[in-house]
Scaffold this active site. Structure first.
Site, PDB file in Angstrom:
ATOM      1  NE  ARG A 137      -5.317  -7.005  -8.117  1.00 20.38           N
ATOM      2  CZ  ARG A 137      -6.150  -7.873  -7.527  1.00 20.38           C
ATOM      3  NH1 ARG A 137      -7.185  -8.354  -8.197  1.00 20.38           N
ATOM      4  NH2 ARG A 137      -5.948  -8.272  -6.289  1.00 20.38           N
ATOM      5  CG  ASN A 150       2.058   3.497  -5.579  1.00 22.34           C
ATOM      6  OD1 ASN A 150       2.666   4.416  -6.114  1.00 22.34           O
ATOM      7  ND2 ASN A 150       2.401   2.226  -5.743  1.00 22.34           N
ATOM      8  CD1 TRP A 151      -4.484   5.179   0.115  1.00 23.32           C
ATOM      9  CD2 TRP A 151      -4.426   3.209   1.170  1.00 23.32           C
ATOM     10  NE1 TRP A 151      -5.572   5.127   0.955  1.00 23.32           N
ATOM     11  CE2 TRP A 151      -5.557   3.925   1.619  1.00 23.32           C
ATOM     12  CE3 TRP A 151      -4.189   1.935   1.688  1.00 23.32           C
ATOM     13  CZ2 TRP A 151      -6.441   3.403   2.567  1.00 23.32           C
ATOM     14  CZ3 TRP A 151      -5.076   1.419   2.610  1.00 23.32           C
ATOM     15  CH2 TRP A 151      -6.181   2.145   3.051  1.00 23.32           C
ATOM     16  CG  PHE A 172      -9.307   1.747  -4.060  1.00 22.43           C
ATOM     17  CD1 PHE A 172      -7.985   1.376  -4.259  1.00 22.43           C
ATOM     18  CD2 PHE A 172     -10.258   1.277  -4.956  1.00 22.43           C
ATOM     19  CE1 PHE A 172      -7.613   0.547  -5.318  1.00 22.43           C
ATOM     20  CE2 PHE A 172      -9.903   0.449  -6.007  1.00 22.43           C
ATOM     21  CZ  PHE A 172      -8.573   0.082  -6.186  1.00 22.43           C
ATOM     22  CE1 TYR A 213      -3.673  -1.626   0.993  1.00 23.24           C
ATOM     23  CE2 TYR A 213      -5.435  -2.842   2.097  1.00 23.24           C
ATOM     24  CZ  TYR A 213      -4.934  -2.195   0.977  1.00 23.24           C
ATOM     25  OH  TYR A 213      -5.708  -2.126  -0.165  1.00 23.24           O
ATOM     26  N   GLY A 258       0.794  -1.218   0.000  1.00 25.37           N
ATOM     27  CA  GLY A 258       0.000   0.000   0.000  1.00 25.37           C
ATOM     28  C   GLY A 258       0.826   1.268   0.000  1.00 25.37           C
ATOM     29  CG  HIS A 272       9.476  -1.325  -2.244  1.00 28.96           C
ATOM     30  ND1 HIS A 272       8.304  -1.030  -1.582  1.00 28.96           N
ATOM     31  CD2 HIS A 272       9.223  -1.135  -3.568  1.00 28.96           C
ATOM     32  CE1 HIS A 272       7.383  -0.664  -2.471  1.00 28.96           C
ATOM     33  NE2 HIS A 272       7.920  -0.712  -3.672  1.00 28.96           N
TER      34      HIS A 272
END
Length: 311
Positions: free
Chosen positions: A267, A70-71, A247, A211, A68, A126
């Protein structure tokens, strides 16, 4: 924010173009025992990263792929904009000149450019903690550590790998599951990632968030994150950030913010999608691995495995 995202789009399109002319076996390369995506990272970048000088007021988001990031990047860049009296989404955002927010991605000269950036600098990574520059921990940079239940991480990573040319694709979910459990994916083993970060979980400059808890109560999560980074928020500003990070909102704007990979990155954005893929045997294997590797640790408990990962 759109200026920096345009650069993000450029980098991703270049990576996809390069990947299209590469054999599947060439898409990942090993560095210090961990595999990384060839079109995004390089040994030269990792070597240059070692001497990167972090500042105490840098803002870092750490998370394994498909957790998550990018969120949460959206949330953090909006909060930084607010701290600088800017309107999120309407003005040039932090690090607008940098081509990619990921600390380990890009070219080896990026760190010289970053040395000239005004504070606060926002970075995403990451990487496991032992592979980050020592200056980050020496200068007690605040890190938001994002973790997600491993079954949904694996599920999301599988769909991502099959949709993005820069990652090796898989003919079957079973093949992917085997690689996920045997450390053959980009950025290494998720259980090792959690285990290594767990060693830092008690440090006051590191805040862990899941998340699932952001999904469950976005407003509370945004308030907690803002408080950790010392960013005061009005109720109106809080609602703006929550609305922009939904989202639905991010998926709607994904082509503008992330180009062709937007639809791949955003997605489903849900919880428990793993139930559509995992077999009973795979459930048992991951349950056992989780319990053996991190079940009793601070991060293991924070993941609420019994709630989110038991059939």
């Amino acid at each position: 924010m759109e200026k920096s995202r345009t650069k993000f789009v450029d980098v991703m399109e270049k990576a996809i173009e390069s990947a299209n002319s590469m054999h599947r076996d060439e898409l990942l390369f090993p560095y210090k025992g961990i595999l990384y995506p060839t079109t995004i990272c390089s040994p030269e970048v990792f070597q240059a990263l070692e001497s990167f000088e972090a500042r105490s007021d840098d803002v870092i988001l750490a998370g394994y792929p498909k957790s998550g990031t990018n969120w949460l990047s959206q949330i953090l860049t909006d909060l930084i904009d607010i701290s600088q009296k800017k309107t999120p989404g309407r003005e040039s955002s932090v690090n607008a000149k940098e081509v990619f927010p990921y600390l380990e991605a890009g070219d080896a000269d990026k760190y010289e450019r970053m040395a000239k950036f005004p504070s606060p600098r926002f970075m995403v990574t990451h990487l496991r903690p032992e592979n980050l520059p020592k200056s980050i921990f020496k200068n007690k940079v605040k890190i938001l550590l994002l973790i997600r239940n491993p079954k949904d991480v694996a599920t999301s990573y599988y769909h991502f790998s099959n949709a993005l040319a820069a990652a090796p694709s898989y003919e079957t979910w079973d093949d992917f599951f085997t690689d996920f459990m045997t450390k053959k994916l980009g950025f290494g083993c998720y259980f090792e990632y959690l285990s290594e970060w767990n060693k830092y979980a008690d440090q006051e400059n590191i805040m862990t968030i899941t998340y699932e808890e952001v999904k469950e109560n976005p407003a509370l999560a945004v308030k907690t994150i803002a408080a950790f980074f010392g960013i005061p928020l009005t109720e109106e500003e809080l609602q703006l950030v929550v609305e922009r990070c939904s989202f639905q909102s991010m998926k709607k704007n994904s082509e503008k913010t992330h180009g062709a990979v937007g639809n791949i990155l955003f997605r489903k954005g849900g919880v428990s999608d793993w139930k559509n893929l995992f077999t009973e045997d795979q459930n048992e294997k991951m349950d056992k691995a989780f319990e053996e590797r991190i079940g009793g640790t601070k991060l293991g408990k924070k993941l609420k495995y019994d709630l989110y990962c038991k059939a």
